[in-house]
Design a protein around this motif. Sequence first.
Motif, PDB file in Angstrom:
ATOM      1  N   TYR A  22      11.314  10.173   7.470  1.00 56.93           N
ATOM      2  CA  TYR A  22      10.892  11.558   7.682  1.00 56.93           C
ATOM      3  C   TYR A  22      10.736  12.227   6.330  1.00 56.93           C
ATOM      4  CZ  TYR A  22      12.242  10.239  12.298  1.00 56.93           C
ATOM      5  OH  TYR A  22      12.310   9.564  13.481  1.00 56.93           O
ATOM      6  N   ALA A  23       9.816  13.201   6.245  1.00 56.57           N
ATOM      7  CA  ALA A  23       9.448  13.760   4.943  1.00 56.57           C
ATOM      8  C   ALA A  23       9.635  15.270   4.864  1.00 56.57           C
ATOM      9  CB  ALA A  23       7.998  13.422   4.625  1.00 56.57           C
ATOM     10  N   LEU A  24      10.238  15.687   3.756  1.00 53.70           N
ATOM     11  CA  LEU A  24      10.188  17.075   3.301  1.00 53.70           C
ATOM     12  C   LEU A  24       8.939  17.164   2.438  1.00 53.70           C
ATOM     13  CD1 LEU A  24      13.897  17.400   2.182  1.00 53.70           C
ATOM     14  CD2 LEU A  24      12.843  18.715   4.036  1.00 53.70           C
ATOM     15  N   LEU A  25       8.006  18.023   2.831  1.00 52.59           N
ATOM     16  CA  LEU A  25       6.712  18.110   2.146  1.00 52.59           C
ATOM     17  C   LEU A  25       6.495  19.533   1.656  1.00 52.59           C
ATOM     18  CD1 LEU A  25       4.730  16.031   4.781  1.00 52.59           C
ATOM     19  CD2 LEU A  25       5.541  15.247   2.535  1.00 52.59           C
ATOM     20  N   PRO A  26       7.062  19.865   0.489  1.00 51.60           N
ATOM     21  CA  PRO A  26       6.954  21.244   0.000  1.00 51.60           C
ATOM     22  C   PRO A  26       5.655  21.527  -0.738  1.00 51.60           C
ATOM     23  CG  PRO A  26       8.360  19.965  -1.464  1.00 51.60           C
ATOM     24  CD  PRO A  26       7.945  19.039  -0.332  1.00 51.60           C
ATOM     25  N   ARG A  27       5.200  22.753  -0.601  1.00 52.52           N
ATOM     26  CA  ARG A  27       4.103  23.297  -1.400  1.00 52.52           C
ATOM     27  C   ARG A  27       4.424  24.774  -1.582  1.00 52.52           C
ATOM     28  NH1 ARG A  27      -2.122  22.258  -0.200  1.00 52.52           N
ATOM     29  NH2 ARG A  27      -1.755  20.483  -1.526  1.00 52.52           N
ATOM     30  N   GLY A  28       4.780  25.144  -2.820  1.00 57.14           N
ATOM     31  CA  GLY A  28       5.219  26.513  -3.060  1.00 57.14           C
ATOM     32  C   GLY A  28       6.469  26.786  -2.241  1.00 57.14           C
ATOM     33  N   ARG A  29       6.478  27.897  -1.516  1.00 53.97           N
ATOM     34  CA  ARG A  29       7.635  28.275  -0.693  1.00 53.97           C
ATOM     35  C   ARG A  29       7.571  27.705   0.715  1.00 53.97           C
ATOM     36  NH1 ARG A  29       7.715  34.221  -0.082  1.00 53.97           N
ATOM     37  NH2 ARG A  29       9.421  33.620   1.256  1.00 53.97           N
ATOM     38  N   HIS A  30       6.587  26.859   0.988  1.00 53.17           N
ATOM     39  CA  HIS A  30       6.368  26.371   2.348  1.00 53.17           C
ATOM     40  C   HIS A  30       6.642  24.877   2.479  1.00 53.17           C
ATOM     41  CE1 HIS A  30       4.129  30.149   2.155  1.00 53.17           C
ATOM     42  NE2 HIS A  30       4.396  30.237   3.451  1.00 53.17           N
ATOM     43  N   LEU A  31       6.919  24.476   3.724  1.00 50.88           N
ATOM     44  CA  LEU A  31       7.038  23.060   4.067  1.00 50.88           C
ATOM     45  C   LEU A  31       5.966  22.725   5.104  1.00 50.88           C
ATOM     46  CD1 LEU A  31      10.893  22.510   4.576  1.00 50.88           C
ATOM     47  CD2 LEU A  31       9.472  21.583   2.736  1.00 50.88           C
ATOM     48  N   LEU A  32       5.375  21.539   4.967  1.00 51.57           N
ATOM     49  CA  LEU A  32       4.442  21.033   5.956  1.00 51.57           C
ATOM     50  C   LEU A  32       5.263  20.352   7.054  1.00 51.57           C
ATOM     51  CD1 LEU A  32       1.570  20.410   6.954  1.00 51.57           C
ATOM     52  CD2 LEU A  32       1.604  18.394   5.452  1.00 51.57           C
ATOM     53  N   LEU A  33       5.098  20.835   8.284  1.00 54.16           N
ATOM     54  CA  LEU A  33       5.850  20.320   9.421  1.00 54.16           C
ATOM     55  C   LEU A  33       4.887  19.847  10.498  1.00 54.16           C
ATOM     56  CD1 LEU A  33       8.453  23.222   9.693  1.00 54.16           C
ATOM     57  CD2 LEU A  33       8.699  21.075   8.440  1.00 54.16           C
ATOM     58  N   PRO A  75       6.792   9.710  -3.017  1.00 54.27           N
ATOM     59  CA  PRO A  75       7.966   9.830  -2.145  1.00 54.27           C
ATOM     60  C   PRO A  75       9.240   9.395  -2.861  1.00 54.27           C
ATOM     61  CG  PRO A  75       6.629   7.947  -1.506  1.00 54.27           C
ATOM     62  CD  PRO A  75       5.886   8.661  -2.592  1.00 54.27           C
ATOM     63  N   ARG A  76      10.308  10.154  -2.629  1.00 60.04           N
ATOM     64  CA  ARG A  76      11.611   9.842  -3.219  1.00 60.04           C
ATOM     65  C   ARG A  76      12.672  10.073  -2.146  1.00 60.04           C
ATOM     66  NH1 ARG A  76      15.576  12.961  -5.594  1.00 60.04           N
ATOM     67  NH2 ARG A  76      14.286  14.822  -5.494  1.00 60.04           N
ATOM     68  N   ARG A  77      13.478   9.070  -1.890  1.00 56.87           N
ATOM     69  CA  ARG A  77      14.519   9.203  -0.857  1.00 56.87           C
ATOM     70  C   ARG A  77      15.589  10.180  -1.323  1.00 56.87           C
ATOM     71  NH1 ARG A  77      17.866   4.528   2.350  1.00 56.87           N
ATOM     72  NH2 ARG A  77      19.457   5.946   3.080  1.00 56.87           N
ATOM     73  N   GLU A  95      20.087   5.494  19.030  1.00 52.37           N
ATOM     74  CA  GLU A  95      20.792   5.899  17.823  1.00 52.37           C
ATOM     75  C   GLU A  95      19.709   5.923  16.749  1.00 52.37           C
ATOM     76  OE1 GLU A  95      23.965   4.437  14.423  1.00 52.37           O
ATOM     77  OE2 GLU A  95      23.456   3.076  16.069  1.00 52.37           O
ATOM     78  N   LYS A  96      19.268   7.119  16.403  1.00 48.45           N
ATOM     79  CA  LYS A  96      18.204   7.253  15.413  1.00 48.45           C
ATOM     80  C   LYS A  96      18.838   7.326  14.024  1.00 48.45           C
ATOM     81  CE  LYS A  96      14.459   9.461  16.275  1.00 48.45           C
ATOM     82  NZ  LYS A  96      13.416  10.466  16.556  1.00 48.45           N
ATOM     83  N   VAL A  97      18.452   6.400  13.160  1.00 43.26           N
ATOM     84  CA  VAL A  97      18.844   6.425  11.750  1.00 43.26           C
ATOM     85  C   VAL A  97      17.647   6.995  11.009  1.00 43.26           C
ATOM     86  CG1 VAL A  97      19.546   5.084   9.753  1.00 43.26           C
ATOM     87  CG2 VAL A  97      20.384   4.457  12.046  1.00 43.26           C
ATOM     88  N   CYS A  98      17.825   8.188  10.445  1.00 42.62           N
ATOM     89  CA  CYS A  98      16.723   8.944   9.853  1.00 42.62           C
ATOM     90  C   CYS A  98      16.831   8.918   8.335  1.00 42.62           C
ATOM     91  CB  CYS A  98      16.756  10.390  10.366  1.00 42.62           C
ATOM     92  SG  CYS A  98      16.712  10.502  12.168  1.00 42.62           S
ATOM     93  N   LEU A  99      15.882   8.244   7.673  1.00 34.02           N
ATOM     94  CA  LEU A  99      15.819   8.194   6.215  1.00 34.02           C
ATOM     95  C   LEU A  99      14.928   9.348   5.766  1.00 34.02           C
ATOM     96  CD1 LEU A  99      15.203   4.344   5.844  1.00 34.02           C
ATOM     97  CD2 LEU A  99      17.389   5.564   6.042  1.00 34.02           C
ATOM     98  N   ILE A 100      15.470  10.215   4.913  1.00 38.19           N
ATOM     99  CA  ILE A 100      14.756  11.433   4.518  1.00 38.19           C
ATOM    100  C   ILE A 100      14.217  11.279   3.099  1.00 38.19           C
ATOM    101  CG2 ILE A 100      14.897  13.938   4.253  1.00 38.19           C
ATOM    102  CD1 ILE A 100      15.394  12.959   7.121  1.00 38.19           C
ATOM    103  N   TYR A 101      12.941  11.583   2.946  1.00 43.15           N
ATOM    104  CA  TYR A 101      12.253  11.521   1.658  1.00 43.15           C
ATOM    105  C   TYR A 101      11.684  12.898   1.340  1.00 43.15           C
ATOM    106  CZ  TYR A 101      12.352   6.430   1.972  1.00 43.15           C
ATOM    107  OH  TYR A 101      12.763   5.121   2.056  1.00 43.15           O
ATOM    108  N   ARG A 102      11.526  13.153   0.046  1.00 42.31           N
ATOM    109  CA  ARG A 102      10.730  14.299  -0.388  1.00 42.31           C
ATOM    110  C   ARG A 102       9.465  13.707  -1.008  1.00 42.31           C
ATOM    111  NH1 ARG A 102      12.809  19.424  -3.166  1.00 42.31           N
ATOM    112  NH2 ARG A 102      14.660  18.183  -3.236  1.00 42.31           N
ATOM    113  N   ALA A 103       8.320  14.280  -0.667  1.00 41.34           N
ATOM    114  CA  ALA A 103       7.043  13.804  -1.200  1.00 41.34           C
ATOM    115  C   ALA A 103       6.138  15.008  -1.418  1.00 41.34           C
ATOM    116  CB  ALA A 103       6.402  12.804  -0.236  1.00 41.34           C
TER     117      ALA A 103
END
Length: 147
Positions: A22-33, A75-77, A95-103
Amino acid sequence: MIRRFGETPQAGRKYTRRVGVYALLPRGRHLLLTCQTEPGPDLQLPGGGIDPGESPITALHREVFEETGWLITSPRRVGAFRRFTYMPEYDLWAEKVCLIYRARPVRRIGPPSEPFHEALWLDSADAAQMLGNSGDRHFASGHLMGL
């Protein structure tokens, strides 16, 4: 040990382990969801399961593109969590194992190809409160604090 969010697993219930990215996708003050409208609506970090033989990074690129229509880079975990939940689209207790990345979101190619998904930009502070599961909210809050 991976931190658990959400409901405590029910004694006697069989859960199938599903690893996803799953990805945190920031642009400025916003996240793409992504908003999954069926059976939802459910506001989520874009992402999903890793297919057999697929690397986590390849899965991240594929899932983000399917759910948002955007290409990403760098992407970076940044962490991981697990949660126990029912997945109605698969009729499965998981049982969801969620690996979180920022990209970094680079370019929108088109609308999401995944059925019942809509891409949207939301203020990061709002996302930290409105995401549909507590693990996603935790990582969105961490994003606000610079992880």
